[in-house]
Scaffold this motif. Structure first.
Motif, PDB file in Angstrom:
ATOM      1  N   SER A 225       0.842  -1.191   0.000  1.00  0.00           N
ATOM      2  CA  SER A 225       0.000   0.000   0.000  1.00  0.00           C
ATOM      3  C   SER A 225       0.883   1.250   0.000  1.00  0.00           C
ATOM      4  CB  SER A 225      -0.930   0.016   1.218  1.00  0.00           C
ATOM      5  OG  SER A 225      -0.182   0.020   2.416  1.00  0.00           O
ATOM      6  N   MET A 226       0.293   2.338  -0.496  1.00  0.00           N
ATOM      7  CA  MET A 226       0.995   3.617  -0.436  1.00  0.00           C
ATOM      8  C   MET A 226       0.683   4.262   0.913  1.00  0.00           C
ATOM      9  SD  MET A 226       0.877   6.876  -3.026  1.00  0.00           S
ATOM     10  CE  MET A 226      -0.603   7.673  -2.417  1.00  0.00           C
ATOM     11  N   ILE A 227       1.719   4.689   1.602  1.00  0.00           N
ATOM     12  CA  ILE A 227       1.549   5.281   2.931  1.00  0.00           C
ATOM     13  C   ILE A 227       1.735   6.789   2.826  1.00  0.00           C
ATOM     14  CG2 ILE A 227       2.424   5.370   5.286  1.00  0.00           C
ATOM     15  CD1 ILE A 227       3.358   2.438   4.868  1.00  0.00           C
ATOM     16  N   ILE A 228       0.788   7.537   3.372  1.00  0.00           N
ATOM     17  CA  ILE A 228       0.850   9.001   3.376  1.00  0.00           C
ATOM     18  C   ILE A 228       0.996   9.466   4.816  1.00  0.00           C
ATOM     19  CG2 ILE A 228      -0.350  11.130   2.762  1.00  0.00           C
ATOM     20  CD1 ILE A 228      -1.948   9.496   0.707  1.00  0.00           C
ATOM     21  N   ASP A 229       2.127  10.074   5.111  1.00  0.00           N
ATOM     22  CA  ASP A 229       2.402  10.577   6.457  1.00  0.00           C
ATOM     23  C   ASP A 229       2.143  12.088   6.476  1.00  0.00           C
ATOM     24  OD1 ASP A 229       3.281  11.263   8.947  1.00  0.00           O
ATOM     25  OD2 ASP A 229       5.269  10.356   8.757  1.00  0.00           O
ATOM     26  N   CYS A 230       1.136  12.491   7.237  1.00  0.00           N
ATOM     27  CA  CYS A 230       0.739  13.907   7.284  1.00  0.00           C
ATOM     28  C   CYS A 230       1.226  14.614   8.544  1.00  0.00           C
ATOM     29  CB  CYS A 230      -0.781  14.029   7.177  1.00  0.00           C
ATOM     30  SG  CYS A 230      -1.446  13.461   5.600  1.00  0.00           S
ATOM     31  N   SER A 231       2.312  14.111   9.137  1.00  0.00           N
ATOM     32  CA  SER A 231       2.785  14.719  10.391  1.00  0.00           C
ATOM     33  C   SER A 231       3.452  16.072  10.162  1.00  0.00           C
ATOM     34  CB  SER A 231       3.761  13.767  11.095  1.00  0.00           C
ATOM     35  OG  SER A 231       4.824  13.425  10.221  1.00  0.00           O
ATOM     36  N   ASN A 239       6.288   4.185  -0.732  1.00  0.00           N
ATOM     37  CA  ASN A 239       5.789   3.179  -1.691  1.00  0.00           C
ATOM     38  C   ASN A 239       4.913   3.824  -2.751  1.00  0.00           C
ATOM     39  OD1 ASN A 239       7.040   1.341   0.018  1.00  0.00           O
ATOM     40  ND2 ASN A 239       5.137   0.828   1.089  1.00  0.00           N
ATOM     41  N   ALA A 240       5.230   5.037  -3.149  1.00  0.00           N
ATOM     42  CA  ALA A 240       4.408   5.752  -4.129  1.00  0.00           C
ATOM     43  C   ALA A 240       4.861   5.419  -5.541  1.00  0.00           C
ATOM     44  CB  ALA A 240       4.493   7.257  -3.894  1.00  0.00           C
ATOM     45  N   GLY A 241       3.903   5.401  -6.446  1.00  0.00           N
ATOM     46  CA  GLY A 241       4.198   5.206  -7.862  1.00  0.00           C
ATOM     47  C   GLY A 241       3.666   6.378  -8.654  1.00  0.00           C
ATOM     48  N   SER A 242       4.087   6.469  -9.905  1.00  0.00           N
ATOM     49  CA  SER A 242       3.567   7.518 -10.768  1.00  0.00           C
ATOM     50  C   SER A 242       3.856   7.139 -12.210  1.00  0.00           C
ATOM     51  CB  SER A 242       4.186   8.874 -10.433  1.00  0.00           C
ATOM     52  OG  SER A 242       3.555   9.901 -11.181  1.00  0.00           O
ATOM     53  N   ASN A 243       3.289   7.866 -13.136  1.00  0.00           N
ATOM     54  CA  ASN A 243       3.614   7.694 -14.551  1.00  0.00           C
ATOM     55  C   ASN A 243       3.360   9.029 -15.259  1.00  0.00           C
ATOM     56  OD1 ASN A 243       0.794   7.832 -15.032  1.00  0.00           O
ATOM     57  ND2 ASN A 243       0.591   5.608 -14.927  1.00  0.00           N
ATOM     58  N   ARG A 244       3.697   9.075 -16.536  1.00  0.00           N
ATOM     59  CA  ARG A 244       3.596  10.338 -17.270  1.00  0.00           C
ATOM     60  C   ARG A 244       2.143  10.802 -17.378  1.00  0.00           C
ATOM     61  NH1 ARG A 244       3.386  10.681 -22.698  1.00  0.00           N
ATOM     62  NH2 ARG A 244       4.226   8.566 -22.889  1.00  0.00           N
ATOM     63  N   PHE A 245       1.214   9.856 -17.514  1.00  0.00           N
ATOM     64  CA  PHE A 245      -0.207  10.188 -17.618  1.00  0.00           C
ATOM     65  C   PHE A 245      -0.675  10.943 -16.373  1.00  0.00           C
ATOM     66  CE2 PHE A 245      -4.703   9.020 -16.913  1.00  0.00           C
ATOM     67  CZ  PHE A 245      -5.267   9.396 -18.131  1.00  0.00           C
ATOM     68  N   CYS A 246      -0.347  10.427 -15.196  1.00  0.00           N
ATOM     69  CA  CYS A 246      -0.769  11.053 -13.935  1.00  0.00           C
ATOM     70  C   CYS A 246      -0.045  12.386 -13.712  1.00  0.00           C
ATOM     71  CB  CYS A 246      -0.524  10.106 -12.763  1.00  0.00           C
ATOM     72  SG  CYS A 246      -1.560   8.617 -12.811  1.00  0.00           S
ATOM     73  N   GLU A 247       1.198  12.463 -14.146  1.00  0.00           N
ATOM     74  CA  GLU A 247       1.930  13.723 -13.996  1.00  0.00           C
ATOM     75  C   GLU A 247       1.335  14.821 -14.879  1.00  0.00           C
ATOM     76  OE1 GLU A 247       5.901  12.554 -14.827  1.00  0.00           O
ATOM     77  OE2 GLU A 247       6.144  11.492 -12.907  1.00  0.00           O
TER      78      GLU A 247
END
Length: 340
Positions: A225-231, A239-247
């Motif tokens: 899973s992707m973990i988002i730390d908002c502290s 563990n984040a992913g991305s690609n050109r479409f999302c960018e």
């Protein structure tokens, strides 16, 4: 709410009216922040809809309404409901029907119906709150009418402002059905992120079995899973992913932020999903052609390489074609090409 009447800039307005059971559908005003003349016009509009039988219990509608306010025409969401406990009391104590209510929210333009489902849920939560507390609507309606815009319409805008360029990873997680875990966030921020991911996913647009299989496949991968730390002031992603479409779409959101219109963000999100579905359908068509045509197989490869979201699309079609031998063979070859 204090912001004033609804307008093209997305500023909200609200009103609630009680509808007695009389045949003439007369409306008693409970609360509004509209000017008197505009409120009368809105009341007339709702009365006409009631007389035509166009308001069904618990089902919101969106229509364009012309009112005597600077914006002239605004989008109006309106929904009819009643309190369950009041209806039970009325049935036990008298033959008269319990009062019914119509809630109206004004904002955006006459073309904005994109938040209807969110507002339906908002009305349902208001109804549940009333039923549980067993209070008359008048005693608790004002806080709910004041906060509808912040609670139902602004979450997407808040997430865009919070994540900035990291929004691409959140879009990728939604598109690829990657589970998202939020840590050290306040309640509103955690809810906002959850709503954004749900709104950005293709749930309801792809087959339910495919969606379930994708969720299982993504969970079984090495990075579960992707973990988002908002502290901190800015979210930290693991563990984040991305690609050109999302960018590319992330930039569309950031460019839209300059307008400051929350309705615009939702439209961008719908366009994002529409383009993703178009790409999936194009890839499926190429795969069907590639089962018998090597040139079509090469076109599949070129499409995956150039569309910007080949990593996600390939996973989706792999799950959908798992039971189709010819198509599965094409997908296997495409995976090898993409790895090389």
């Amino acid at each position: 709410s204090p912001q004033g009447a609804g307008g093209g800039d997305g500023s909200p307005s609200s009103a609630a009216a009680e509808t007695p059971s009389a045949e003439d559908f007369s409306l008693s005003l409970l609360d509004t922040n509209l000017p008197a003349e505009a409120e009368t016009e809105l009341r007339s509009f709702i009365a006409k809809r009631l007389s035509k039988g166009a308001l069904f219990e618990g089902m919101g509608n969106v229509a364009s309404v012309g009112l005597s306010i600077p914006e002239n025409k605004v989008g109006c969401y309106y929904c009819r409901f009643h309190q369950e406990n009041l209806l039970e009391m009325a049935t036990l104590e008298s033959d008269t029907n319990a009062p019914e209510y119509v809630v109206c929210f004004l904002g955006g333009s006459e073309k904005d119906g994109t938040f209807r489902l969110e507002l339906d849920k908002y009305i349902q939560s208001l109804k549940i709150k009333l039923d549980l507390e067993q209070n008359p609507l008048e005693s608790c309606v004002k806080p709910s009418l004041r906060s509808w815009f912040e609670d139902a319409v602004c979450p997407i805008q808040r997430v865009v402002q919070l994540f900035q360029e990291e929004l691409a990873a959140l879009l990728h997680a939604a598109l690829s059905y990657t589970p998202v875990e939020v840590k050290n966030a306040d309640e509103r921020t955690e809810k906002d992120i959850g709503r954004f991911v749900a709104a950005a996913s293709l749930q309801g647009l792809v087959q339910e079995g495919t969606m379930t299989s994708l969720c299982i496949a993504m969970t079984e991968e090495q990075h579960k899973s992707m973990i988002i730390d908002c502290s901190g002031p800015q979210p930290q992603l693991h563990n984040a992913g991305s690609n050109r479409f999302c960018e590319d779409w992330m930039h569309a959101f950031l460019n839209g932020a300059e307008a400051g219109n929350p309705f615009l963000f939702r439209q961008i999100l719908e366009n994002f999903k529409l383009k993703a579905i178009q790409d999936i359908n194009n890839l499926k068509r190429f795969i069907r052609q590639a089962e018998m045509n090597h040139y079509a197989l090469f076109r599949c490869y070129l499409f995956l390489r150039n569309c910007g979201s080949g990593d996600v699309l390939l996973k989706i079609v792999k799950v959908e074609h798992a039971e189709m031998p010819e198509a599965r063979n094409v997908v296997t070859v495409l995976e090898e090409f993409m790895r090389e």
